[in-house]
Motif scaffolding. Structure first.
Motif, PDB file in Angstrom:
ATOM      1  N   LEU A 169       0.624  -1.141  -0.042  1.00 55.48           N
ATOM      2  CA  LEU A 169       0.014   0.109  -0.015  1.00 55.48           C
ATOM      3  C   LEU A 169       0.861   1.199   0.091  1.00 55.48           C
ATOM      4  CD1 LEU A 169      -2.491  -1.077   3.017  1.00 55.48           C
ATOM      5  CD2 LEU A 169      -3.057  -1.244   0.349  1.00 55.48           C
ATOM      6  N   GLN A 172       0.338   4.569   5.056  1.00 54.39           N
ATOM      7  CA  GLN A 172      -1.001   5.057   5.707  1.00 54.39           C
ATOM      8  C   GLN A 172      -1.179   4.531   7.211  1.00 54.39           C
ATOM      9  OE1 GLN A 172      -3.955   2.631   3.291  1.00 54.39           O
ATOM     10  NE2 GLN A 172      -4.742   1.738   5.425  1.00 54.39           N
ATOM     11  N   TYR A 210     -10.280   6.291  -1.112  1.00 50.46           N
ATOM     12  CA  TYR A 210     -10.485   4.859  -1.480  1.00 50.46           C
ATOM     13  C   TYR A 210     -11.510   4.216  -0.377  1.00 50.46           C
ATOM     14  CZ  TYR A 210      -9.959  -0.118  -1.864  1.00 50.46           C
ATOM     15  OH  TYR A 210     -10.193  -1.629  -1.717  1.00 50.46           O
ATOM     16  N   TYR A 212     -13.795   1.104   1.354  1.00 53.55           N
ATOM     17  CA  TYR A 212     -13.913  -0.278   1.365  1.00 53.55           C
ATOM     18  C   TYR A 212     -14.633  -0.562   2.806  1.00 53.55           C
ATOM     19  CZ  TYR A 212      -9.819  -0.863   4.260  1.00 53.55           C
ATOM     20  OH  TYR A 212      -9.080  -0.782   5.325  1.00 53.55           O
ATOM     21  N   LEU A 261      -0.454  -3.872  -6.199  1.00 54.15           N
ATOM     22  CA  LEU A 261      -1.657  -3.210  -5.851  1.00 54.15           C
ATOM     23  C   LEU A 261      -2.910  -4.044  -6.122  1.00 54.15           C
ATOM     24  CD1 LEU A 261      -0.909   0.443  -5.879  1.00 54.15           C
ATOM     25  CD2 LEU A 261      -0.348  -0.760  -4.062  1.00 54.15           C
ATOM     26  N   LYS A 262      -3.872  -4.119  -5.438  1.00 46.99           N
ATOM     27  CA  LYS A 262      -5.168  -4.764  -5.839  1.00 46.99           C
ATOM     28  C   LYS A 262      -5.821  -3.788  -6.785  1.00 46.99           C
ATOM     29  CE  LYS A 262      -5.945  -7.507  -1.573  1.00 46.99           C
ATOM     30  NZ  LYS A 262      -6.412  -8.922  -2.451  1.00 46.99           N
ATOM     31  N   GLU A 264      -8.959  -2.367  -7.362  1.00 44.39           N
ATOM     32  CA  GLU A 264     -10.029  -1.474  -6.913  1.00 44.39           C
ATOM     33  C   GLU A 264      -8.753  -0.396  -6.286  1.00 44.39           C
ATOM     34  OE1 GLU A 264     -12.921  -0.853  -7.389  1.00 44.39           O
ATOM     35  OE2 GLU A 264     -12.873  -2.513  -8.874  1.00 44.39           O
ATOM     36  N   TYR A 265      -8.041  -0.741  -5.566  1.00 46.09           N
ATOM     37  CA  TYR A 265      -6.977   0.508  -4.872  1.00 46.09           C
ATOM     38  C   TYR A 265      -6.242   0.943  -6.077  1.00 46.09           C
ATOM     39  CZ  TYR A 265      -3.603   2.064  -1.433  1.00 46.09           C
ATOM     40  OH  TYR A 265      -3.094   2.772  -0.834  1.00 46.09           O
ATOM     41  N   LYS A 268      -8.077   3.803  -7.883  1.00 44.46           N
ATOM     42  CA  LYS A 268      -8.350   4.959  -7.134  1.00 44.46           C
ATOM     43  C   LYS A 268      -6.913   5.671  -7.163  1.00 44.46           C
ATOM     44  CE  LYS A 268     -12.419   4.270  -6.039  1.00 44.46           C
ATOM     45  NZ  LYS A 268     -13.551   5.044  -6.441  1.00 44.46           N
TER      46      LYS A 268
END
Length: 276
Positions: A169, A172, A210, A212, A261-262, A264-265, A268
């Motif tokens: 990621l 964060q 993002y 979820y 990265l996944k 959906e992530y 974004k």
């Protein structure tokens, strides 16, 4: 009959709103209901970029246009001081040759001609060797190094534990009461790189978000999911010898993000990334 009290209750963010009418023990009283718990956990994330150090190679069309513009500029330009000096010396030599004139006004004096300077500069140019565009880190595909992909942006990714998974990621951390979202993102950067990192934060507003939901097994009415707010920063110094990297990390290009990265992530993140 006693007068009725004002009908108020606490709304989202502490705002005051009219409360639903409820009577107690036959009296015309109003109740202030408790503030609703926050169902979403908030996170601040930092997109830290190392900007390109060199320009990208020109495409064929770009090379042709650059050559054309250079030729136009040459044809419309004025002579430089060096070129004027060279023309004057060539004219002087031509006149001396025609008149067989020998200048003995300054015997023993060394005269450096413009052509001598050009020959000297030419030899210096021949000795010059440009640094390679492809570095050792490129050859070994060392994605922990900043000394790679010199003509592209590099973005910092860190491996973090989310639930029982370890995911790549942007750095964060969770928002704490009293913080702005920007200060949360700054804290995320300091958490993974230490306090010695030199970076320029771009603005006070997030560049993307993002959202979820947590898995149903752990999702509750008061703990629905998370919202991650992305901020951007430019790395000011490529010397990270003072940085305190505390986790697994990578410096990757925009094209390499899909390896980590996944989906959906990644969507974004790509929305606010420019790789010009």
């Amino acid at each position: 009959m006693a007068p009725r009290a004002a009908a108020l209750h606490c709304g989202p963010g502490g705002s005051v709103m009219a409360a639903p009418r409820q009577r107690a023990a036959g009296w015309g009283r109003w109740f202030c209901t408790a503030a609703a718990p926050r169902p979403w956990r908030l996170f601040g994330a930092m997109c830290l970029l190392r900007l390109p150090r060199i320009t990208q190679p020109l495409q064929k069309e770009e090379e042709e246009m650059a050559a054309l513009m250079g030729q136009i500029e040459l044809e419309k330009s004025h002579y430089s001081d060096h070129e004027i000096r060279k023309l004057e010396e060539e004219e002087e030599l031509r006149r001396r040759k025609e008149s067989m004139y020998d200048d003995d006004e300054a015997p023993g004096k060394t005269v450096i001609m413009a052509q001598d300077l050009e020959d000297k500069w030419e030899q210096k140019l021949l000795r010059f060797k440009a640094a390679p565009r492809i570095t050792d880190a490129d050859k070994s595909n060392n994605r922990t190094s900043l000394n790679r992909k010199l003509d592209s942006n590099l973005m910092l990714l860190v491996k973090q534990k989310i639930g029982n998974q370890e995911l790549w990621l942007l750095p964060q951390v969770e928002w704490q009461p009293g913080e702005t979202l920007r200060s949360t993102a700054e804290r995320a950067m300091a958490t993974f790189l230490g306090d010695h990192i030199q970076a320029k934060i771009l603005g006070n507003a997030p560049y993307g978000i993002y959202k979820y939901k947590f898995p149903r097994a752990i999702r509750t009415e008061d703990n629905v999911g998370a919202k991650v707010f992305f901020f951007k920063a430019f790395l000011q110094s490529s010397d990270l010898s003072q940085a305190e990297l505390k986790e697994d990390y990578l410096w990757v290009t925009k094209d390499e993000l899909g390896d980590y990265l996944k989906s959906e992530y990644l969507k974004k993140v790509n929305r606010f990334l420019l790789d010009l």
